[in-house]
Write a protein that holds these residues in place. Structure first.
Motif, PDB file in Angstrom:
ATOM      1  N   ILE A   1      -6.717  -6.123   3.572  1.00 55.78           N
ATOM      2  CA  ILE A   1      -7.276  -7.440   3.904  1.00 55.78           C
ATOM      3  C   ILE A   1      -8.598  -7.640   3.173  1.00 55.78           C
ATOM      4  CG2 ILE A   1      -8.274  -8.834   5.759  1.00 55.78           C
ATOM      5  CD1 ILE A   1      -6.217  -7.550   7.638  1.00 55.78           C
ATOM      6  N   LEU A   2      -9.439  -6.613   3.170  1.00 50.07           N
ATOM      7  CA  LEU A   2     -10.743  -6.724   2.513  1.00 50.07           C
ATOM      8  C   LEU A   2     -10.612  -6.890   1.002  1.00 50.07           C
ATOM      9  CD1 LEU A   2     -12.792  -4.042   4.485  1.00 50.07           C
ATOM     10  CD2 LEU A   2     -12.893  -6.533   4.697  1.00 50.07           C
ATOM     11  N   SER A   3      -9.620  -6.263   0.385  1.00 50.05           N
ATOM     12  CA  SER A   3      -9.477  -6.357  -1.060  1.00 50.05           C
ATOM     13  C   SER A   3      -8.750  -7.625  -1.507  1.00 50.05           C
ATOM     14  CB  SER A   3      -8.761  -5.124  -1.603  1.00 50.05           C
ATOM     15  OG  SER A   3      -7.434  -5.081  -1.130  1.00 50.05           O
ATOM     16  N   ASN A   4      -8.160  -8.347  -0.572  1.00 56.70           N
ATOM     17  CA  ASN A   4      -7.470  -9.591  -0.914  1.00 56.70           C
ATOM     18  C   ASN A   4      -8.320 -10.738  -0.480  1.00 56.70           C
ATOM     19  OD1 ASN A   4      -5.040  -8.770  -2.234  1.00 56.70           O
ATOM     20  ND2 ASN A   4      -4.417  -7.900  -0.291  1.00 56.70           N
TER      21      ASN A   4
ATOM     22  N   ARG B   1       0.855  -1.188   0.000  1.00 57.45           N
ATOM     23  CA  ARG B   1       0.000   0.000   0.000  1.00 57.45           C
ATOM     24  C   ARG B   1       0.889   1.236   0.000  1.00 57.45           C
ATOM     25  NH1 ARG B   1      -5.465  -1.445  -0.459  1.00 57.45           N
ATOM     26  NH2 ARG B   1      -5.995   0.487   0.551  1.00 57.45           N
TER      27      ARG B   1
ATOM     28  N   THR C   1      -5.485   1.369   9.111  1.00 56.41           N
ATOM     29  CA  THR C   1      -6.578   1.540   8.150  1.00 56.41           C
ATOM     30  C   THR C   1      -6.195   0.956   6.796  1.00 56.41           C
ATOM     31  OG1 THR C   1      -7.314   3.544   9.284  1.00 56.41           O
ATOM     32  CG2 THR C   1      -8.053   3.241   7.004  1.00 56.41           C
TER      33      THR C   1
ATOM     34  N   GLU D   1      -6.297  -2.895   7.066  1.00 60.29           N
ATOM     35  CA  GLU D   1      -7.648  -3.445   7.037  1.00 60.29           C
ATOM     36  C   GLU D   1      -8.269  -3.355   5.643  1.00 60.29           C
ATOM     37  OE1 GLU D   1      -9.426  -1.318  10.285  1.00 60.29           O
ATOM     38  OE2 GLU D   1      -8.731  -2.817  11.756  1.00 60.29           O
ATOM     39  N   GLU D   2      -8.011  -2.264   4.908  1.00 57.45           N
ATOM     40  CA  GLU D   2      -8.500  -2.150   3.545  1.00 57.45           C
ATOM     41  C   GLU D   2      -7.838  -3.182   2.639  1.00 57.45           C
ATOM     42  OE1 GLU D   2      -8.036   1.858   2.204  1.00 57.45           O
ATOM     43  OE2 GLU D   2      -9.434   2.656   3.685  1.00 57.45           O
TER      44      GLU D   2
ATOM     45  N   LYS E   1       0.975 -11.428   5.966  1.00 57.34           N
ATOM     46  CA  LYS E   1       0.376 -12.127   7.110  1.00 57.34           C
ATOM     47  C   LYS E   1       1.326 -13.206   7.582  1.00 57.34           C
ATOM     48  CE  LYS E   1      -3.897 -14.098   8.731  1.00 57.34           C
ATOM     49  NZ  LYS E   1      -3.766 -15.478   9.119  1.00 57.34           N
TER      50      LYS E   1
ATOM     51  N   TYR F   1      -4.137 -12.710  13.589  1.00 57.06           N
ATOM     52  CA  TYR F   1      -4.091 -11.300  13.210  1.00 57.06           C
ATOM     53  C   TYR F   1      -2.706 -10.715  13.459  1.00 57.06           C
ATOM     54  CZ  TYR F   1      -9.131 -11.666  12.917  1.00 57.06           C
ATOM     55  OH  TYR F   1     -10.398 -12.037  12.568  1.00 57.06           O
TER      56      TYR F   1
END
Length: 90
Positions: free
Chosen positions: A87-90, A13, A81, A84-85, A28, A35
């Motif tokens: 994680i959601l896009s992967n 990012r 932030t 977390e974004e 990860k 987490y």
């Protein structure tokens, strides 16, 4: 014969900190917990900075074995932030 696979989550990012665009690489860490993410970036001289973000009791914490520059600690919420974004896009 039973084979199991663990998905590797890795993404980068771009984050603007102190008027400079910096690339943060998140990976990860499957062996350290659910987490836990290992993060690396470069300082102004190109030296790599490594640290770990882990989530306990719905709160992200930054851990490192080396000294972390102040500009990373001051922008922890922004880094979380982006994490977390990602994680959601992967």
């Amino acid at each position: 014969m039973h084979t199991s696979f663990i998905k590797i989550i890795h993404f980068s990012r771009l984050v603007k900190i102190n008027e400079r665009l910096r690339e943060f690489n998140y990976k990860k860490n499957n062996t350290a917990g659910d987490y836990v993410f290992d993060v690396d970036t470069a300082d102004d001289r190109g030296n790599r900075i490594f640290f770990r973000l882990s989530k306990n009791d719905n709160e992200w914490t930054l851990n490192s074995t080396h000294a972390i520059p102040d500009w990373i600690g001051q922008h922890l919420q922004q880094l979380v932030t982006e994490l977390e974004e990602g994680i959601l896009s992967n």
